[in-house]
Scaffold this motif. Structure first.
Motif, PDB file in Angstrom:
ATOM      1  N   ASP A   1       0.810  -1.216   0.000  1.00 46.05           N
ATOM      2  CA  ASP A   1       0.000   0.000   0.000  1.00 46.05           C
ATOM      3  C   ASP A   1       0.846   1.271   0.000  1.00 46.05           C
ATOM      4  O   ASP A   1       0.337   2.371   0.217  1.00 46.05           O
ATOM      5  CB  ASP A   1      -0.954   0.012   1.196  1.00 46.05           C
ATOM      6  N   SER A   2       2.149   1.131  -0.239  1.00 50.77           N
ATOM      7  CA  SER A   2       3.012   2.312  -0.254  1.00 50.77           C
ATOM      8  C   SER A   2       2.766   3.142  -1.509  1.00 50.77           C
ATOM      9  O   SER A   2       2.284   2.636  -2.531  1.00 50.77           O
ATOM     10  CB  SER A   2       4.480   1.891  -0.198  1.00 50.77           C
ATOM     11  N   VAL A   3       3.095   4.426  -1.427  1.00 55.56           N
ATOM     12  CA  VAL A   3       2.991   5.333  -2.570  1.00 55.56           C
ATOM     13  C   VAL A   3       4.399   5.598  -3.094  1.00 55.56           C
ATOM     14  O   VAL A   3       5.320   5.867  -2.319  1.00 55.56           O
ATOM     15  CB  VAL A   3       2.310   6.654  -2.167  1.00 55.56           C
ATOM     16  N   LEU A   4       4.567   5.518  -4.396  1.00 52.01           N
ATOM     17  CA  LEU A   4       5.891   5.714  -4.986  1.00 52.01           C
ATOM     18  C   LEU A   4       6.350   7.158  -4.834  1.00 52.01           C
ATOM     19  O   LEU A   4       5.531   8.094  -4.868  1.00 52.01           O
ATOM     20  CB  LEU A   4       5.858   5.354  -6.471  1.00 52.01           C
ATOM     21  N   PRO A   5       7.651   7.395  -4.682  1.00 50.38           N
ATOM     22  CA  PRO A   5       8.179   8.764  -4.645  1.00 50.38           C
ATOM     23  C   PRO A   5       7.860   9.525  -5.933  1.00 50.38           C
ATOM     24  O   PRO A   5       7.509   8.928  -6.953  1.00 50.38           O
ATOM     25  CB  PRO A   5       9.691   8.544  -4.492  1.00 50.38           C
ATOM     26  N   LEU A   6       8.024  10.839  -5.884  1.00 51.91           N
ATOM     27  CA  LEU A   6       7.616  11.713  -6.992  1.00 51.91           C
ATOM     28  C   LEU A   6       8.672  11.737  -8.098  1.00 51.91           C
ATOM     29  O   LEU A   6       9.543  12.611  -8.138  1.00 51.91           O
ATOM     30  CB  LEU A   6       7.355  13.123  -6.467  1.00 51.91           C
ATOM     31  N   TYR A   7       8.561  10.788  -9.020  1.00 57.04           N
ATOM     32  CA  TYR A   7       9.426  10.732 -10.196  1.00 57.04           C
ATOM     33  C   TYR A   7       8.577  10.479 -11.439  1.00 57.04           C
ATOM     34  O   TYR A   7       7.448   9.978 -11.349  1.00 57.04           O
ATOM     35  CB  TYR A   7      10.472   9.624 -10.059  1.00 57.04           C
ATOM     36  N   GLY A   8       9.139  10.795 -12.605  1.00 51.75           N
ATOM     37  CA  GLY A   8       8.447  10.581 -13.877  1.00 51.75           C
ATOM     38  C   GLY A   8       8.811   9.231 -14.457  1.00 51.75           C
ATOM     39  O   GLY A   8       9.663   9.134 -15.347  1.00 51.75           O
ATOM     40  N   TYR A   9       8.180   8.188 -13.987  1.00 48.61           N
ATOM     41  CA  TYR A   9       8.543   6.813 -14.336  1.00 48.61           C
ATOM     42  C   TYR A   9       8.249   6.517 -15.807  1.00 48.61           C
ATOM     43  O   TYR A   9       7.136   6.752 -16.291  1.00 48.61           O
ATOM     44  CB  TYR A   9       7.795   5.837 -13.429  1.00 48.61           C
ATOM     45  N   THR A  10       9.243   5.954 -16.502  1.00 42.32           N
ATOM     46  CA  THR A  10       9.151   5.667 -17.930  1.00 42.32           C
ATOM     47  C   THR A  10       9.510   4.212 -18.199  1.00 42.32           C
ATOM     48  O   THR A  10      10.436   3.671 -17.571  1.00 42.32           O
ATOM     49  CB  THR A  10      10.110   6.586 -18.718  1.00 42.32           C
ATOM     50  N   ALA A  11       8.795   3.582 -19.133  1.00 45.19           N
ATOM     51  CA  ALA A  11       9.062   2.195 -19.484  1.00 45.19           C
ATOM     52  C   ALA A  11      10.457   2.061 -20.101  1.00 45.19           C
ATOM     53  O   ALA A  11      10.862   2.873 -20.935  1.00 45.19           O
ATOM     54  CB  ALA A  11       8.012   1.682 -20.460  1.00 45.19           C
ATOM     55  N   VAL A  12      11.180   1.013 -19.685  1.00 49.22           N
ATOM     56  CA  VAL A  12      12.524   0.750 -20.200  1.00 49.22           C
ATOM     57  C   VAL A  12      12.641  -0.744 -20.492  1.00 49.22           C
ATOM     58  O   VAL A  12      12.118  -1.576 -19.742  1.00 49.22           O
ATOM     59  CB  VAL A  12      13.611   1.217 -19.199  1.00 49.22           C
ATOM     60  N   VAL A  13      13.301  -1.088 -21.589  1.00 50.60           N
ATOM     61  CA  VAL A  13      13.424  -2.481 -22.038  1.00 50.60           C
ATOM     62  C   VAL A  13      14.816  -2.706 -22.616  1.00 50.60           C
ATOM     63  O   VAL A  13      15.608  -1.760 -22.757  1.00 50.60           O
ATOM     64  CB  VAL A  13      12.369  -2.815 -23.120  1.00 50.60           C
ATOM     65  N   LEU A  14      15.079  -3.957 -22.984  1.00 53.64           N
ATOM     66  CA  LEU A  14      16.304  -4.299 -23.707  1.00 53.64           C
ATOM     67  C   LEU A  14      15.936  -4.584 -25.164  1.00 53.64           C
ATOM     68  O   LEU A  14      15.031  -5.361 -25.445  1.00 53.64           O
ATOM     69  CB  LEU A  14      16.979  -5.527 -23.098  1.00 53.64           C
ATOM     70  N   TYR A  15      16.661  -3.931 -26.082  1.00 54.45           N
ATOM     71  CA  TYR A  15      16.414  -4.120 -27.518  1.00 54.45           C
ATOM     72  C   TYR A  15      17.750  -4.029 -28.246  1.00 54.45           C
ATOM     73  O   TYR A  15      18.509  -3.080 -28.024  1.00 54.45           O
ATOM     74  CB  TYR A  15      15.435  -3.058 -28.022  1.00 54.45           C
ATOM     75  N   LYS A  16      18.042  -5.024 -29.072  1.00 55.96           N
ATOM     76  CA  LYS A  16      19.322  -5.086 -29.787  1.00 55.96           C
ATOM     77  C   LYS A  16      20.503  -4.990 -28.816  1.00 55.96           C
ATOM     78  O   LYS A  16      21.495  -4.318 -29.069  1.00 55.96           O
ATOM     79  CB  LYS A  16      19.400  -3.969 -30.839  1.00 55.96           C
ATOM     80  N   ASP A  17      20.346  -5.656 -27.671  1.00 60.95           N
ATOM     81  CA  ASP A  17      21.378  -5.712 -26.627  1.00 60.95           C
ATOM     82  C   ASP A  17      21.711  -4.350 -26.026  1.00 60.95           C
ATOM     83  O   ASP A  17      22.778  -4.161 -25.445  1.00 60.95           O
ATOM     84  CB  ASP A  17      22.669  -6.349 -27.173  1.00 60.95           C
ATOM     85  N   GLU A  18      20.795  -3.390 -26.169  1.00 58.40           N
ATOM     86  CA  GLU A  18      20.959  -2.064 -25.588  1.00 58.40           C
ATOM     87  C   GLU A  18      19.686  -1.683 -24.837  1.00 58.40           C
ATOM     88  O   GLU A  18      18.602  -2.198 -25.133  1.00 58.40           O
ATOM     89  CB  GLU A  18      21.243  -1.012 -26.671  1.00 58.40           C
ATOM     90  N   LEU A  19      19.823  -0.772 -23.886  1.00 58.94           N
ATOM     91  CA  LEU A  19      18.656  -0.275 -23.164  1.00 58.94           C
ATOM     92  C   LEU A  19      17.923   0.767 -23.999  1.00 58.94           C
ATOM     93  O   LEU A  19      18.546   1.678 -24.556  1.00 58.94           O
ATOM     94  CB  LEU A  19      19.076   0.320 -21.825  1.00 58.94           C
ATOM     95  N   TYR A  20      16.616   0.631 -24.082  1.00 57.67           N
ATOM     96  CA  TYR A  20      15.757   1.564 -24.808  1.00 57.67           C
ATOM     97  C   TYR A  20      14.625   2.012 -23.887  1.00 57.67           C
ATOM     98  O   TYR A  20      14.227   1.276 -22.972  1.00 57.67           O
ATOM     99  CB  TYR A  20      15.156   0.912 -26.051  1.00 57.67           C
ATOM    100  N   VAL A  21      14.106   3.210 -24.151  1.00 55.50           N
ATOM    101  CA  VAL A  21      12.989   3.739 -23.362  1.00 55.50           C
ATOM    102  C   VAL A  21      11.836   4.123 -24.283  1.00 55.50           C
ATOM    103  O   VAL A  21      12.032   4.421 -25.466  1.00 55.50           O
ATOM    104  CB  VAL A  21      13.409   4.986 -22.540  1.00 55.50           C
ATOM    105  N   ALA A  22      10.629   4.124 -23.716  1.00 52.81           N
ATOM    106  CA  ALA A  22       9.434   4.519 -24.464  1.00 52.81           C
ATOM    107  C   ALA A  22       9.272   6.032 -24.336  1.00 52.81           C
ATOM    108  O   ALA A  22       8.604   6.531 -23.426  1.00 52.81           O
ATOM    109  CB  ALA A  22       8.208   3.791 -23.926  1.00 52.81           C
ATOM    110  N   ALA A  23       9.916   6.766 -25.224  1.00 52.10           N
ATOM    111  CA  ALA A  23       9.963   8.226 -25.115  1.00 52.10           C
ATOM    112  C   ALA A  23      10.239   8.852 -26.474  1.00 52.10           C
ATOM    113  O   ALA A  23      10.583   8.159 -27.436  1.00 52.10           O
ATOM    114  CB  ALA A  23      11.045   8.646 -24.111  1.00 52.10           C
TER     115      ALA A  23
END
Length: 412
Positions: free
Chosen positions: A95-117
């Motif tokens: 039931d905790s509330v997350l701290p105030l950050y702009g959370y963005t989806a991140v994945v691995l693609y072509k052996d590198e980190l990519y974000v949905a942005a």
């Protein structure tokens, strides 16, 4: 075709990819499978963090299911706007509330980190390498000697060294946009306020000022910065204060004192624009630019977030007055995938922009726990079109409107 792979974190916070699961993201309360056109390489200056009490999700055999491990998010540098948030499931009894950050989806693609942005504005001035340098403490000491016993300098020195605020640091680097906090009070009770939160909510990342600067203190700092800095801007309305227009008399007199000494640079206010009488005083004193914090052009959504003692009509009145007086007006649009891009919101935005004729939209990723935010907001009435569609549609309808992420130096 290379797979877009889900990420997760173990109990020690170490991040791994899970090659059996496709990466997913979130818009509003809906989880979606990410496509390569949703992604860009992880920008320089971005941070990764795991989400406490939240399980990572991935897609396998057409179903989105939890992965053993904690959800991972990227925190983007300025100039990037997220397209999807990270998908997660709350752990049992969490039931905790997350701290105030702009959370963005991140994945691995072509052996590198990519974000949905997407990249929305040139951010050279706001690159992390330009800040928190080894000589910052010495520069703060220098300015304190130049402007002794000035409480604003003491405050932004603390903001620079303790909270690492870039706008505060620019005063000491003698460049660009420098913040001048002025107001300990506010006429709103924003759900996502970064300087004042109830103890049972998400912790604020910084403290609010507890004094009211005098016109003399304001003018000392303003003259010091505008007279010397390249592309100099001074801004009232910082993360460490409330609503600056509530200090309208002191700001207005401070502006007059500044302009008696120096005519270069620009004077800006970051405001919710709800206190129209205060905005009028500040505009009449010689304000150059105004950036208005806003999350929605619909009354119900706006009030659910700001919870102010003013109305959205007051905000429009303030904007219209400033525009009539030649002030360059931007919107500091707090953006949440699954809110601003709702069908009914886009319709309201078109009407709002046509009525106010503002000059620029600055897109800002809303720093918030997605679940906590959606609990207080009205339910969607129509389709969620997504961040890309929102930007493209606004550009199509208002081609003269600048869409970016920062206050730009406006030449007279």
């Amino acid at each position: 075709m290379e797979m877009i792979t889900a990420l997760y974190a173990d109990e020690n916070g170490e991040i791994f990819d899970h090659p059996e699961f496709h990466g997913v993201g979130r818009i509003g309360d809906q989880n979606v499978v990410l496509k390569k056109e949703d992604l860009i390489p992880l920008p320089e200056g971005a941070d990764l963090m795991f989400l406490p009490g939240r399980l990572a999700l991935g897609e396998q055999n057409g179903k989105i299911v939890p992965i053993t491990g904690r959800a991972v998010a990227a925190i983007l540098p300025a100039g990037y706007t997220r397209v999807f948030m990270p998908a997660f499931a709350k752990a049992e009894d969490e039931d905790s509330v997350l701290p105030l950050y702009g959370y963005t989806a991140v994945v691995l693609y072509k052996d590198e980190l990519y974000v949905a942005a997407i990249y929305t504005d040139e951010n050279e001035k706001w690159q992390p390498l330009n800040y928190n340098t080894h000589d910052l403490k010495k520069l703060v000491t220098r300015t304190k000697k130049d402007l002794p016993n000035n409480r604003i300098v003491e405050q932004v020195g603390k903001c620079s060294l303790q909270w690492h605020c870039c706008t505060a640091q620019n005063l000491f680097y003698r460049r660009w946009e420098a913040g001048i906090p002025v107001s300990p009070a506010c006429n709103a009770n924003c759900f996502g306020c970064i300087s004042l939160q109830p103890s049972e909510c998400c912790p604020s990342p910084q403290n609010r000022i507890d004094f009211k600067p005098t016109p003399k203190e304001i003018a000392e700092v303003g003259i010091y910065h505008l007279a010397n800095a390249p592309e100099a801007i001074i801004s009232f309305g910082q993360g460490c204060e409330g609503e600056p227009s509530l200090a309208a008399d002191n700001i207005a007199e401070g502006i007059r004192l500044i302009r008696n000494e120096v005519d270069r640079g620009q004077i800006n206010i970051n405001t919710n624009a709800g206190y129209t009488e205060g905005i009028k005083k500040i505009v009449d004193a010689g304000l150059d630019t105004m950036r208005v914090s806003i999350i929605s052009a619909r009354t119900d959504s706006y009030q659910a977030y700001y919870r102010g003692n003013y109305s959205l009509d007051n905000v429009k009145e303030s904007i219209n007055y400033a525009k009539e007086k030649g002030v360059y007006v931007s919107l500091n649009m707090l953006f949440f995938p699954g809110l601003n891009d709702r069908e009914e919101e886009i319709t309201a935005w078109k009407k709002f922009l046509a009525e106010t004729k503002i000059d620029m939209i600055q897109l800002r990723n809303l720093n918030i726990d997605p679940d906590a935010f959606l609990e207080i907001m009205p339910k969607p009435q129509g389709k969620m079109y997504g961040t890309r569609f929102f930007i493209e549609e606004i550009k199509r309808c208002f081609p003269q409107l600048i869409i970016g992420s920062f206050s730009h130096y406006v030449k007279a």
